[in-house]
Design a protein around this motif. Structure first.
Motif, PDB file in Angstrom:
ATOM      1  N   SER A   1      74.789 -78.244 -54.792  1.00  0.00           N
ATOM      2  CA  SER A   1      73.553 -79.504 -55.623  1.00  0.00           C
ATOM      3  C   SER A   1      72.911 -78.101 -56.772  1.00  0.00           C
ATOM      4  CB  SER A   1      72.623 -79.386 -54.568  1.00  0.00           C
ATOM      5  OG  SER A   1      71.901 -78.161 -53.915  1.00  0.00           O
TER       6      SER A   1
ATOM      7  N   ARG B   1      61.167 -82.942 -51.457  1.00  0.00           N
ATOM      8  CA  ARG B   1      60.434 -81.489 -51.839  1.00  0.00           C
ATOM      9  C   ARG B   1      61.923 -81.438 -51.382  1.00  0.00           C
ATOM     10  NH1 ARG B   1      55.838 -79.206 -48.289  1.00  0.00           N
ATOM     11  NH2 ARG B   1      57.596 -77.452 -48.511  1.00  0.00           N
ATOM     12  N   LEU B   2      62.259 -81.297 -50.159  1.00  0.00           N
ATOM     13  CA  LEU B   2      63.601 -80.570 -50.038  1.00  0.00           C
ATOM     14  C   LEU B   2      64.551 -81.784 -50.627  1.00  0.00           C
ATOM     15  CD1 LEU B   2      64.555 -82.177 -46.635  1.00  0.00           C
ATOM     16  CD2 LEU B   2      64.836 -79.873 -47.193  1.00  0.00           C
ATOM     17  N   GLY B   3      64.760 -82.407 -51.525  1.00  0.00           N
ATOM     18  CA  GLY B   3      65.346 -82.922 -53.331  1.00  0.00           C
ATOM     19  C   GLY B   3      65.018 -81.891 -53.948  1.00  0.00           C
TER      20      GLY B   3
ATOM     21  N   VAL C   1      68.024 -90.707 -45.396  1.00  0.00           N
ATOM     22  CA  VAL C   1      66.945 -89.958 -44.893  1.00  0.00           C
ATOM     23  C   VAL C   1      66.988 -89.805 -43.798  1.00  0.00           C
ATOM     24  CG1 VAL C   1      66.174 -92.406 -46.487  1.00  0.00           C
ATOM     25  CG2 VAL C   1      66.033 -92.235 -43.967  1.00  0.00           C
ATOM     26  N   ILE C   2      65.973 -88.115 -43.872  1.00  0.00           N
ATOM     27  CA  ILE C   2      66.014 -88.345 -42.491  1.00  0.00           C
ATOM     28  C   ILE C   2      64.390 -88.116 -42.185  1.00  0.00           C
ATOM     29  CG2 ILE C   2      65.195 -85.736 -41.890  1.00  0.00           C
ATOM     30  CD1 ILE C   2      67.075 -84.064 -43.422  1.00  0.00           C
TER      31      ILE C   2
ATOM     32  N   LEU D   1      64.002 -78.379 -53.246  1.00  0.00           N
ATOM     33  CA  LEU D   1      64.276 -77.364 -53.360  1.00  0.00           C
ATOM     34  C   LEU D   1      65.700 -76.770 -53.581  1.00  0.00           C
ATOM     35  CD1 LEU D   1      62.720 -76.628 -50.024  1.00  0.00           C
ATOM     36  CD2 LEU D   1      61.714 -75.792 -52.121  1.00  0.00           C
ATOM     37  N   GLY D   2      66.555 -77.893 -54.097  1.00  0.00           N
ATOM     38  CA  GLY D   2      68.552 -77.484 -54.447  1.00  0.00           C
ATOM     39  C   GLY D   2      68.676 -78.293 -55.310  1.00  0.00           C
TER      40      GLY D   2
ATOM     41  N   LEU E   1      61.151 -86.278 -41.494  1.00  0.00           N
ATOM     42  CA  LEU E   1      60.636 -85.700 -42.461  1.00  0.00           C
ATOM     43  C   LEU E   1      59.698 -86.785 -43.220  1.00  0.00           C
ATOM     44  CD1 LEU E   1      63.011 -82.967 -43.570  1.00  0.00           C
ATOM     45  CD2 LEU E   1      60.673 -82.648 -41.715  1.00  0.00           C
TER      46      LEU E   1
ATOM     47  N   ARG F   1      64.790 -88.781 -53.696  1.00  0.00           N
ATOM     48  CA  ARG F   1      65.175 -87.443 -53.558  1.00  0.00           C
ATOM     49  C   ARG F   1      66.208 -87.012 -54.129  1.00  0.00           C
ATOM     50  NH1 ARG F   1      66.740 -86.376 -47.309  1.00  0.00           N
ATOM     51  NH2 ARG F   1      68.876 -87.581 -48.675  1.00  0.00           N
TER      52      ARG F   1
ATOM     53  N   GLU G   1      58.105 -84.968 -47.470  1.00  0.00           N
ATOM     54  CA  GLU G   1      59.227 -84.202 -47.652  1.00  0.00           C
ATOM     55  C   GLU G   1      60.480 -84.082 -47.644  1.00  0.00           C
ATOM     56  OE1 GLU G   1      56.625 -81.754 -43.861  1.00  0.00           O
ATOM     57  OE2 GLU G   1      58.214 -83.814 -43.003  1.00  0.00           O
TER      58      GLU G   1
END
Lengths: 234, 292
Positions: A74, A98-100, A87-88, A102-103, A91, A146, A95
């Motif tokens: 990523s 936001r995970l996306g 999708v998680i 962060l990477g 979460l 994401r 969230e």
């Protein structure tokens, strides 16, 4: 942008991919088509590092990524949207986005989360809801959103149409085409729904039993009745 | 009336300890699907570390914090060196490993620290607080126990809910493959999860030890009660672990106070059986979505 050369993958004695080669040029959609079991998902999983190939080479923008761990991809600008939405569910919508972020790719400019709420107003309305409560179409929007947060150069999409109503499929495919045209994204799209996929793709690669049957312009492929009947089912 | 209050306060204090221990089990279960039976002897080892430091003349609180940190390091070590090699194999392998570690740590502790009872110092009085002429069962150390567990739980809650690392840890626990695709270093998150769990487990060990006698097996009953508490709350739910711990603490204290202390283990077993019969997923479980 993404170059796949001589890729061979096996599950034990079973050969899933044999000597697969093709290219995803920058700013295009390349659709990989074929029946169930043709090796489409294996191809994406190998490109994104979830599986190790026996032979072959994958390069992303000139960088050899053949045996790179998926968590490093990523940062290099590759986003893989796995089959079944990815999708998680435990979460919240926000969230997941936001995970996306962060990477995010190393040289990508941050995307404000508000941008996503504008693009997908339905997600904005439900930003604090658990992603597991979204409909199938909304989940597909969320995973695409994401991956956009990670500012990818290459987007790998695995069966985005799976289980969605035709109207929603059309919306998602329109969105992908727009992203490619406006942001210069390169997309490797894997689809069983060959007719819809070819309608937005630039190039089509037909896989059968792990081998590339042909690589052609999407329009030419859609016009080739024999190929269509033999491999694509329409 | 006074006996009831005494019993409830006792139960609350023990409940907080069980809650911390159950939370340690849940943190590991949630991310790796392993019940870490070695949690108790790991906490025992860190308690001995604290004791050696205190006997060596170190300040109690410094020793307390160093022991918690040693728990953190021990947890990370166990995950990296012992559990990691069987990752991806059948879950039972890892569980048997943690059982083996249980025995090994017991034996090592007996060799290094001796297997006799030793008294562990308490920083506060362990005599009941007097209210209106009545002596209550709650001691200053009991209050410290309750406050310490609450503080640690709030810190964990902040970590998981409000920080990027916490978000990545939750993502790794819920869906490791998708997390990896999003650039999360899932294996580091697992190590961190084990380390945090061992820290919380060590906290419960130190709190039980305070003002009591310790020996290599002093945490063994806690692993049983903590495990029942975790199952009661739902092995997947940190909130469930806390509530389960409190219920266990109070229920066992009531049994011990009114029916006889010999029945405590039996009561724990009955609670476990009842949970498994009535609500096998635990109080706070939510049926997980079926993957299509």
């Amino acid at each position: 942008m993404l170059d796949i050369q001589g890729l061979s993958v096996a599950y034990g004695p079973v050969k899933a991919l044999q000597d697969v080669s093709f290219e995803v040029p920058t700013g295009t959609i390349t659709a990989v088509l074929g029946a169930n079991g043709a090796g489409k998902t294996t191809l994406l999983r190998t490109v994104s590092g979830l599986m190790r190939p026996q032979a072959g080479r994958v390069t992303l923008d000139g960088t050899d990524i053949t045996r790179m761990a998926p968590e490093k991809m990523s940062r290099l600008g590759m986003a893989h949207v796995p089959e079944g939405r990815g999708v998680i569910t435990e979460l919240t919508v926000e969230e997941n986005l936001r995970l996306g972020e962060l990477g995010r790719a190393r040289n990508g400019d941050p995307v404000a989360i508000e941008r996503m709420w504008e693009m997908f107003p339905k997600l904005g309305d439900r930003r604090a809801a658990l992603a597991g409560s979204l409909s199938g179409g909304e989940r597909q929007m969320l995973v695409i959103g994401r991956s956009l947060m990670a500012t990818p150069k290459v987007l790998l999409l695995d069966e985005p149409s799976l289980g969605l109503a035709p109207r929603i499929v059309a919306q998602i495919f329109d969105l992908v085409r727009t992203l490619v045209d406006e942001q210069g994204l390169s997309v490797l799209l894997v689809e069983q729904n060959a007719r819809s996929a070819l309608s937005i793709a630039d190039l089509g690669v037909v896989l059968n039993l792990g081998r590339v049957v042909t690589t052609q312009e999407a329009g030419a492929l859609a016009a080739d009745e024999d190929l269509r009947h033999a491999y694509l089912g329409f | 009336m006074q006996q009831l209050i005494t019993t409830l306060l006792n139960g609350l204090t023990m409940g907080m300890v069980y809650a911390a221990f159950a939370l340690a089990l849940v943190l590991i279960w949630r991310s790796t699907r392993i019940v870490n039976f070695a949690q108790a002897p790991m906490a025992m080892v860190t308690t001995y570390i604290a004791m050696v430091l205190i006997e060596g003349g170190l300040n109690y609180w410094l020793a307390f914090i160093l022991a918690l940190l040693s728990g953190f390091v021990l947890g990370a070590f166990v995950e990296r060196v012992i559990v990691r090699p069987v990752e991806g194999k059948s879950d039972i392998n890892a569980v048997i490993l943690t059982l083996g570690l249980f025995i090994v740590l017991h034996a090592l502790a007996a060799l290094v620290f001796g297997s006799d009872y030793k008294s562990f110092p308490a920083p506060f009085g362990v005599r009941g607080i007097t209210v209106g002429g009545h002596s209550l069962a709650i001691t200053p150390f009991g209050i410290f126990t309750i406050v310490a567990v609450i503080v640690v739980m709030l810190l964990l809650l902040l970590l998981f809910q409000k920080t990027d690392v916490g978000l990545q840890m939750r993502a790794s626990a819920f869906n490791p493959e998708v997390a990896r695709l999003l650039g999360v270093k899932v294996s580091s998150m697992l190590t961190l999860g084990w380390a945090l769990a061992a820290l919380v487990g060590s906290l419960s060990g130190l709190l039980i030890a305070g003002g009591n006698l310790v020996h290599p097996g002093y945490m063994d009953s806690v692993v049983v009660f903590g495990f029942v508490a975790a199952v009661l709350g739902g092995l997947d739910s940190p909130l469930g672990a806390v509530v389960g711990g409190l219920i266990m603490g109070i229920a066992l204290s009531l049994v011990s106070g009114y029916l006889g202390s010999g029945l405590v283990s039996l009561a724990a077993l009955l609670i476990l059986v009842a949970v498994l019969l009535v609500k096998p997923g635990g109080l706070f479980s939510h049926a997980s979505e079926r993957k299509v």
